[in-house]
Design a protein around this motif. Structure first.
Motif, mmCIF file in Angstrom:
data_model
loop_
_atom_site.group_PDB
_atom_site.id
_atom_site.type_symbol
_atom_site.label_atom_id
_atom_site.label_comp_id
_atom_site.label_asym_id
_atom_site.label_seq_id
_atom_site.Cartn_x
_atom_site.Cartn_y
_atom_site.Cartn_z
ATOM 1 N N THR A 186 -0.117 -5.981 4.846
ATOM 2 C CA THR A 186 0.284 -5.091 3.760
ATOM 3 C C THR A 186 1.367 -4.158 4.279
ATOM 4 O O THR A 186 1.457 -3.915 5.491
ATOM 5 C CB THR A 186 -0.940 -4.320 3.215
ATOM 6 N N TYR A 215 -6.929 2.158 10.581
ATOM 7 C CA TYR A 215 -7.802 1.102 11.101
ATOM 8 C C TYR A 215 -7.422 -0.280 10.604
ATOM 9 O O TYR A 215 -7.994 -1.276 11.023
ATOM 10 C CB TYR A 215 -9.263 1.391 10.692
ATOM 11 N N CYS A 216 -6.462 -0.358 9.662
ATOM 12 C CA CYS A 216 -6.274 -1.589 8.883
ATOM 13 C C CYS A 216 -5.152 -2.445 9.456
ATOM 14 O O CYS A 216 -4.042 -1.957 9.683
ATOM 15 C CB CYS A 216 -5.944 -1.231 7.437
ATOM 16 N N THR A 262 0.149 4.146 1.585
ATOM 17 C CA THR A 262 0.183 4.536 3.009
ATOM 18 C C THR A 262 -0.693 3.535 3.758
ATOM 19 O O THR A 262 -1.516 2.848 3.142
ATOM 20 C CB THR A 262 -0.407 5.949 3.232
ATOM 21 N N ARG A 263 -0.496 3.443 5.084
ATOM 22 C CA ARG A 263 -1.335 2.507 5.842
ATOM 23 C C ARG A 263 -2.476 3.270 6.517
ATOM 24 O O ARG A 263 -2.248 4.240 7.243
ATOM 25 C CB ARG A 263 -0.518 1.771 6.918
ATOM 26 N N GLY A 298 -5.831 -7.197 -1.603
ATOM 27 C CA GLY A 298 -4.666 -6.633 -0.942
ATOM 28 C C GLY A 298 -4.929 -6.234 0.489
ATOM 29 O O GLY A 298 -5.884 -6.697 1.101
ATOM 30 N N GLY A 299 -4.060 -5.337 0.864
ATOM 31 C CA GLY A 299 -3.193 -4.453 0.109
ATOM 32 C C GLY A 299 -3.907 -3.700 -1.021
ATOM 33 O O GLY A 299 -5.111 -3.654 -1.077
ATOM 34 N N ARG A 315 -8.016 7.917 4.821
ATOM 35 C CA ARG A 315 -8.067 7.655 3.390
ATOM 36 C C ARG A 315 -7.595 8.891 2.646
ATOM 37 O O ARG A 315 -7.909 10.020 3.037
ATOM 38 C CB ARG A 315 -9.493 7.290 2.941
ATOM 39 N N CYS A 368 0.857 -1.189 0.000
ATOM 40 C CA CYS A 368 0.000 0.000 0.000
ATOM 41 C C CYS A 368 0.891 1.236 0.000
ATOM 42 O O CYS A 368 2.025 1.188 0.503
ATOM 43 C CB CYS A 368 -0.900 0.036 1.234
HETATM 44 S S1 SF4 Z 1 -5.250 -2.540 2.488
HETATM 45 FE FE1 SF4 Z 1 -6.703 -0.888 2.035
HETATM 46 S S2 SF4 Z 1 -7.491 -0.428 4.049
HETATM 47 FE FE2 SF4 Z 1 -5.579 -1.528 4.402
HETATM 48 S S3 SF4 Z 1 -3.923 0.017 4.517
HETATM 49 FE FE3 SF4 Z 1 -4.080 -0.606 2.416
HETATM 50 S S4 SF4 Z 1 -5.429 0.927 1.497
HETATM 51 FE FE4 SF4 Z 1 -5.763 1.022 3.666
#
Ligand code: SF4
Ligand SMILES: C[S@@+](CC[C@H](N)C(=O)[O-])C[C@H]1O[C@@H](n2cnc3c(N)ncnc32)[C@H](O)[C@@H]1O
Length: 405
Positions: A50, A45-46, A41-42, A96-97, A168, A39
């Protein structure tokens, strides 16, 4: 950091399956999941497996550019293990990711490799997930040319302050334009993911997000209650009192708002968190998970299921690539389910589906608990299928837990 994997028993280094699982290979449809663990950026909440470029570091094998080659090596291992008895692949899901941080042609190499090694059904569903800001109209055309026919965008919300709390990076309008661009590129199946229950989100905010999603006319919408995962930035902010915890009553109200609004707009819930415009636009790949079909999960941390054997790969992209480079399976561990475990899984998974669970799968004790469930209008029995009502779906996890022996 991403969540931990379960422990399980050791998995054979050649990837081989027990005989009983091998004999089941031709009996169920086969899907391929490919995990893209990158990704830009992280999101706070996730906790998916990734990595941003900074988290990935410079370990050999961890690069984005070499990743598809490693994934294709695992597809070769899968084809050897599953052998000549494997059916042609009916669904591919690249998730994903953020798969679309990779160039469309790289993602296309995965589709081509599945076709070469297994064969791909004429009517195969080939999905990729995408973040709306990570792709443009030309990229969508290219993905379509590479064989993708379904795309799922992470929209989450149409409200700027909610998107900001979720970290986001896309603008509120971008997911809607992305759906329009995907349709123009020839995608017949588009989907939007939404999250409800974000701290600070009002009921009006949630309705605005649902209405915005519907205005793009996607064939499919997923709506997930925000889960506060241990170890995430969101969990830390809630612990410090900077943000309030999601509230169960608020989540329940928002689930009902979603079901009412989506249903009024012509969508039907075919699974607790998934709505589609028709049976033909349900996500066939995900239905395979809920119906205990077979799937091989390619990539770091990916899970697989064949004939009651579940296994999961090592999590880090560098460890994953080095196992494959050494010619050994990237599986970290596995679990061989007993017939009793497999029955419980069926109840857990199939009751989430609007098609329901055959009552014949229930034990005598579970059947004894049905009258209470029906009297409380949490479920109905139709044509010997046990089906959760809207209220039952709202409480699905608890209802299913209370039903099971
Ligand atoms: S997988 Fe989706 S929700 Fe998780 S960090 Fe990456 S963009 Fe954000
Ligand atoms: C893991 S993401 C992958 C796709 C893409 N990167 C994205 O974010 O849209 C798939 C979906 O999982 C959902 N998701 C991830 N973490 C979640 C959480 N903690 N609570 C609820 N939903 C979550 C989001 O809706 C997201 O769109």
């Amino acid at each position: 950091m991403p969540s931990v994997l379960p422990e399980g028993e050791p998995a054979p280094s050649d990837g081989s399956l027990p005989d009983h699982a091998q004999t089941e290979i031709p009996l169920r449809p086969l899907g391929i999941y490919v995990h893209v663990p990158f990704c830009t950026t992280r999101c706070g909440y996730c906790d998916f497996n990734t990595y941003t470029a900074a988290e990935l570091g410079t370990e050999p094998g961890a690069s984005r550019s070499g990743y598809i080659d490693a994934a294709i090596q695992e597809l070769g291992l899968a084809a050897r293990v599953l052998g000549a008895e494997a059916p042609v692949v009916s669904t591919i899901f690249v998730g994903g990711g953020t798969p679309t941080v990779l160039p469309p042609d790289d993602l296309g190499r995965l589709v081509a490799a599945v076709r070469d090694r297994f064969g791909l059904a004429e009517d195969a569903e080939v999905t990729t997930e995408s973040n709306p800001e990570s792709i443009d109209a030309a990229g969508l055309v290219r993905l379509r040319e590479q064989g993708f026919n379904r795309i799922s965008f992470g929209m989450q919300s149409a409200v700027p302050h909610v998107l900001a709390t979720l970290d986001r990076t896309h603008s509120a309008g971008r997911p809607l334009r992305a759906v329009a661009e995907a349709k123009a590129a020839g995608f017949v199946n588009t989907s939007l993911d939404l999250i409800y229950g974000t701290p600070g989100e009002s009921a009006a905010d949630w309705m605005e997000s649902l209405d915005a999603a519907l205005s793009a006319i996607p064939e499919h919408i997923s709506a997930y209650a925000l889960i506060v995962e241990e170890g995430t930035r969101l969990a830390a902010r809630i612990r410090r009192g900077e943000l309030p915890s999601p509230d169960d009553d608020d989540l329940a109200d928002k689930y009902l708002i979603a079901d009412e609004r989506l249903t009024a707009a012509g969508h039907t819930a075919y699974e607790v968190s998934n709505w589609s415009t028709s049976a033909a636009t349900r996500c066939r790949h995900n239905l395979g998970y809920w119906r205990s079909h077979h799937w091989w999960g390619v990539g770091p941390g990916a899970h697989s299921h064949i004939g009651g054997v579940r296994w999961w790969n090592v999590k880090h992209p560098a460890a994953y690539a080095s196992k494959l480079a050494a010619g050994v399976s990237p599986a970290q561990a596995r679990e061989v389910l007993s017939p009793a475990d497999r029955r419980v899984e069926r109840v857990l998974l199939e009751l989430r589906l609007a098609d329901g669970l055959p009552t014949s799968v229930l034990s005598a004790g579970e059947r004894g608990r049905l009258p209470d469930l029906l009297a409380r209008r949490l479920a109905v029995v139709e044509n010997e299928m046990l089906i959760l009502t809207r209220d039952g779906r709202l409480l699905a996890d608890g209802v299913i837990r209370n039903l099971l022996d």
